[in-house]
Design a protein around this motif. Structure first.
Motif, PDB file in Angstrom:
ATOM      1  N   VAL A   5      -5.295   3.179  -8.637  1.00  0.00           N
ATOM      2  CA  VAL A   5      -3.881   3.146  -8.265  1.00  0.00           C
ATOM      3  C   VAL A   5      -3.282   4.542  -8.400  1.00  0.00           C
ATOM      4  N   ASN A   6      -3.652   5.173  -9.480  1.00  0.00           N
ATOM      5  CA  ASN A   6      -3.149   6.527  -9.749  1.00  0.00           C
ATOM      6  C   ASN A   6      -3.515   7.494  -8.628  1.00  0.00           C
ATOM      7  N   LEU A   9      -1.581   6.639  -5.541  1.00  0.00           N
ATOM      8  CA  LEU A   9      -0.170   7.032  -5.688  1.00  0.00           C
ATOM      9  C   LEU A   9       0.021   8.517  -5.382  1.00  0.00           C
ATOM     10  N   ALA A  12      -0.009   9.038  -1.788  1.00  0.00           N
ATOM     11  CA  ALA A  12       1.274   8.617  -1.217  1.00  0.00           C
ATOM     12  C   ALA A  12       2.354   9.674  -1.443  1.00  0.00           C
ATOM     13  N   LEU A  49       8.258   7.617  -5.643  1.00  0.00           N
ATOM     14  CA  LEU A  49       6.796   7.625  -5.738  1.00  0.00           C
ATOM     15  C   LEU A  49       6.333   8.602  -6.821  1.00  0.00           C
ATOM     16  N   LEU A  52       6.823   7.017 -10.110  1.00  0.00           N
ATOM     17  CA  LEU A  52       5.775   6.011 -10.337  1.00  0.00           C
ATOM     18  C   LEU A  52       4.461   6.685 -10.721  1.00  0.00           C
ATOM     19  N   TYR A  53       4.159   7.772 -10.008  1.00  0.00           N
ATOM     20  CA  TYR A  53       2.901   8.483 -10.247  1.00  0.00           C
ATOM     21  C   TYR A  53       2.868   9.046 -11.671  1.00  0.00           C
ATOM     22  N   SER A  56       2.337   6.261 -14.025  1.00  0.00           N
ATOM     23  CA  SER A  56       0.971   5.751 -14.055  1.00  0.00           C
ATOM     24  C   SER A  56       0.067   6.679 -14.862  1.00  0.00           C
TER      25      SER A  56
END
Lengths: 276, 432
Positions: A5-6, A9, A12, A49, A52-53, A56
């Motif tokens: 996921v990291n 991300l 993204a 984003l 979020l990154y 994470s």
């Protein structure tokens, strides 16, 4: 799973900053209001984003992710993004976003090109002061980066007005007055955070190493940067330094910021150095 | 030929000579500007031989002479050397000078009056300047029926263009350009202070726009305090003497200079020390004077911006595109009116010819009647009347077609030739 996921991300984040930059440039050329709204939305999304990154990475590493080169740059970009968005919320400066988005894209490209490995945190750095000190310092850099972008715009616009070649940029750039004010405000905010960063840093140093001040290269350069900005603010108050001179000083100050961030790590080393 | 007693020779030409901002640099125009006003140059023009009617226009962007004179290269050369006086040798000024004749001169005058030839298309000052120039010329009695008609026509063409197109509607003028620049320097003009050095019409207009955009304080410095007070009163401002300018510069933000002074009014070395007291707040100088009032080197000072009238034309280029459409419409009106005036001018050639022809017919009729009637005996009053009627009917029917031929549109462009042919056919020359 989480590292997957990291990784996604970050892709993204990188992608969103490319798109934001492209759309902002499109707006710069076309000057259509609808495009500006889209660009701004993309930038807000990119900011989310990034948050979020960082979050994470925090989950994976178990501490504030600001201990590697990659993390520092992402954190820096994050603070520039949110400093710009919060600033924009107060008042807007014409086409400022375009310059900021280009700057952000450069930051993200740097972040993408360095190692994204996780580093274990040395015991000395495991403290509540890590997020406070690093957060405040990086926030200071965010505002100083905005002042830098504004200063570039000022020099560009001033050159057009002085040389009387009123071309492509003249209508697109804001007035000198607005840019000078932007410089002033960003410097005030940036300088306040920078001061706080140095204070929290020395408190933390006292805790971790027993003395407030080490003359570690990073500390020394932070102090040099602080003096450069202090001198400029002092001159503005006493002699009314403004305009071109203030813009040049902002650029010089920001070069010192960049050197403190990277130059010191690569050239001088010291206890602040990460990503060895 | 006759026009209310006024004789126009067929070999006379309308001649328009001049220089303007388009092909003549400011340095050259400066040397021509008539600082002393219109009176002296008009009187000097009056002393030139062969000028029947003349008038002179001098603004900061152009100097033009319009004359009605006998044909020939000489007049053109004399006028050119009058215009440039001793400032430049003929080889050098020829490249700057433009010279129009007859319908081209009319067309150009209309272009000027409608501001289509102005630095800022659509500005309205030029019409006022044209009217003032005409007032001076008629005060000197240098204009006659032709120029009177032509100039009045140019005023009405300008009015027509203004009402039928939108070239004048969006505040388009030098002052508009200046305001765009001021906004890029200061951001907002709210509460900015304005200093007018010299109180010309141009400066007045710029000040009006600045105040309209929020500028607060207007200070007027003028050579004659009366005019300064007059202007200052209108903007709730203050009037000061010319020697107080430096003191005022510490407090104002925008300076519009338009004095008639032949030399520099404000130097770089005078302004430089002021910047410290101003705490480096920006100064925006607008120099609309010709010759220039402000030393060009002022622009090198930090936080000082100087624009002269030529620089402003670059700014204007920015929004020219939008106005181009309207300008095309306006050009069409000018073309149309110029054509109409050309017809009128040509009519001047034809009308006296027709009158002369009719006079000749009338004379022949009269002569023949006088010769015939006494020879007839036993003519009653009624019969005599019939004979007279018949004589005049023959004359007018005979002349009807030739007159129609003269008035015919088809060969208007050759009307001069036509008229002279006509005159020799009917042997009208000596009857003038």
């Amino acid at each position: 799973m989480l590292s997957e996921v990291n990784r996604l991300l970050f892709d993204a984040v990188l992608f969103s900053s490319v798109v934001a930059c492209v759309v902002y440039l499109l707006f710069f050329f076309s000057q259509k209001e609808e495009i500006r709204k889209i660009a701004r939305m993309i930038l807000v999304m990119s900011g989310l984003l990034q948050t979020l990154y960082i979050f994470s990475r925090y989950m994976i590493a178990g501490h504030t992710p600001i201990t590697s080169q990659h993390e520092a740059v992402v954190f820096f970009a994050w603070s520039v993004t949110w400093a710009y968005l919060s600033f924009h919320w107060r008042y807007s400066v014409k086409n400022f976003g375009t310059f900021v988005s280009v700057f952000l894209l450069v930051m993200m490209c740097i972040a993408a090109s360095v190692s994204r490995d996780f580093h274990p945190l040395p015991p000395a750095l495991q403290s509540i002061w890590l997020p406070i000190h690093a957060g405040v310092a990086v926030l200071a850099y965010g505002f100083l980066a905005l002042a830098f972008c504004g200063a570039l715009m000022y020099l560009l616009q001033e050159w057009e007005l002085k040389s009387k070649r009123l071309g492509f940029f003249f209508s697109r750039l804001p007035s000198l007055g607005a840019l000078d004010q932007l410089n002033n405000h960003c410097l005030a905010a940036g300088f306040a955070f920078l001061t706080l960063g140095i204070i929290t840093g020395s408190i933390w140093a006292r805790q971790a190493w027993g003395t407030y001040w080490h003359w570690d290269p990073k500390e020394t350069w932070s102090l040099i940067t602080w003096f450069l900005y202090a001198a400029q603010i002092h001159q503005r108050f006493t002699l009314g330094w403004r305009g071109k001179r203030a813009a040049l000083m902002s650029i010089v100050g920001f070069c010192s910021v960049l050197f403190t961030m990277w130059g010191v790590t690569y050239v001088l080393g010291g206890i602040h150095s990460y990503a060895q | 030929m006759c026009l209310g007693g006024y004789i126009v020779m067929p070999n006379e030409t309308l001649l328009l000579l001049g220089v303007n901002h388009k092909n003549t640099p400011l340095e050259v125009r400066e040397k021509l500007a008539l600082n002393s006003g219109y009176e002296a140059p008009l009187q000097a023009l009056g002393k030139i031989d062969g000028l029947r009617e003349f008038y002179l226009l001098s603004t900061c962007n152009r100097v033009e002479i319009l004359v009605l004179a006998a044909d020939g290269e000489d007049v053109e050369k004399t006028l050119a050397s009058f215009l440039f006086a001793d400032s430049l040798p003929p080889e050098q000024y020829e490249q700057f000078l433009y010279c129009y004749r007859n319908e081209q001169a009319v067309h150009h005058l209309f272009m000027v009056a409608t501001s289509l030839d102005s630095m800022v298309v659509g500005e309205s000052q030029i019409l006022g300047q044209l009217k003032e120039a005409y007032r001076w010329a008629s005060a000197e009695k240098s204009t006659g029926p032709i120029l009177n008609k032509l100039l009045h026509k140019s005023f009405s063409v300008a009015k027509r263009v203004r009402s039928e197109t939108r070239i004048g509607s969006s505040a388009v003028s030098i002052s508009y350009a200046a305001i765009e620049l001021a906004k890029k320097i200061f951001g907002s003009l709210e509460n900015k202070r304005v200093l007018l050095i010299g109180a010309g019409e141009m400066a007045e207009l710029a000040a009006e726009h600045l105040v309209g955009n929020g500028a607060k304080n207007v200070v007027v410095a003028n050579r004659t305090l009366e005019r300064a007070l007059d202007l200052a009163k209108r903007y709730n401002g203050r009037a000061v003497g010319l020697d107080e300018i430096l003191e005022q510069l510490e407090h104002v933000d925008i300076i519009i200079s338009s004095t008639g002074s032949p030399g520099i009014v404000l130097h770089k070395k005078e302004v430089k020390p002021l910047m410290r007291n101003r705490r480096n707040k920006p100064l925006f100088f607008i120099d609309i004077a010709v010759p220039r009032d402000l030393e060009p080197a002022l622009n090198d000072l930090e936080n000082v911006y100087l624009y002269d009238i030529d620089d402003l034309s670059n700014v204007v280029e920015l929004n020219r595109e939008e106005r181009e459409k309207e300008a095309i419409k306006a050009c069409r009106i000018v073309d149309e009116e110029a054509l109409k005036f050309k017809d009128w001018l040509e009519g001047l050639f034809i009308t006296p010819t027709i009158a002369a022809l009719r006079a000749k017919g009338d004379k022949i009729r009269q002569m023949e009647l006088e010769r015939t009637l006494p020879r007839l005996k036993n003519v009653t009053g009624k019969e005599r009347e019939s004979i007279e009627k018949m004589a005049s009917a023959i004359v007018s029917k005979l002349l009807h077609d030739p007159v129609l031929f003269l008035k015919r549109e088809s060969c208007k462009d050759q009307s001069e030739m036509k008229v002279s042919l006509f005159r020799s056919v009917f042997d009208l020359e000596e009857k003038q």
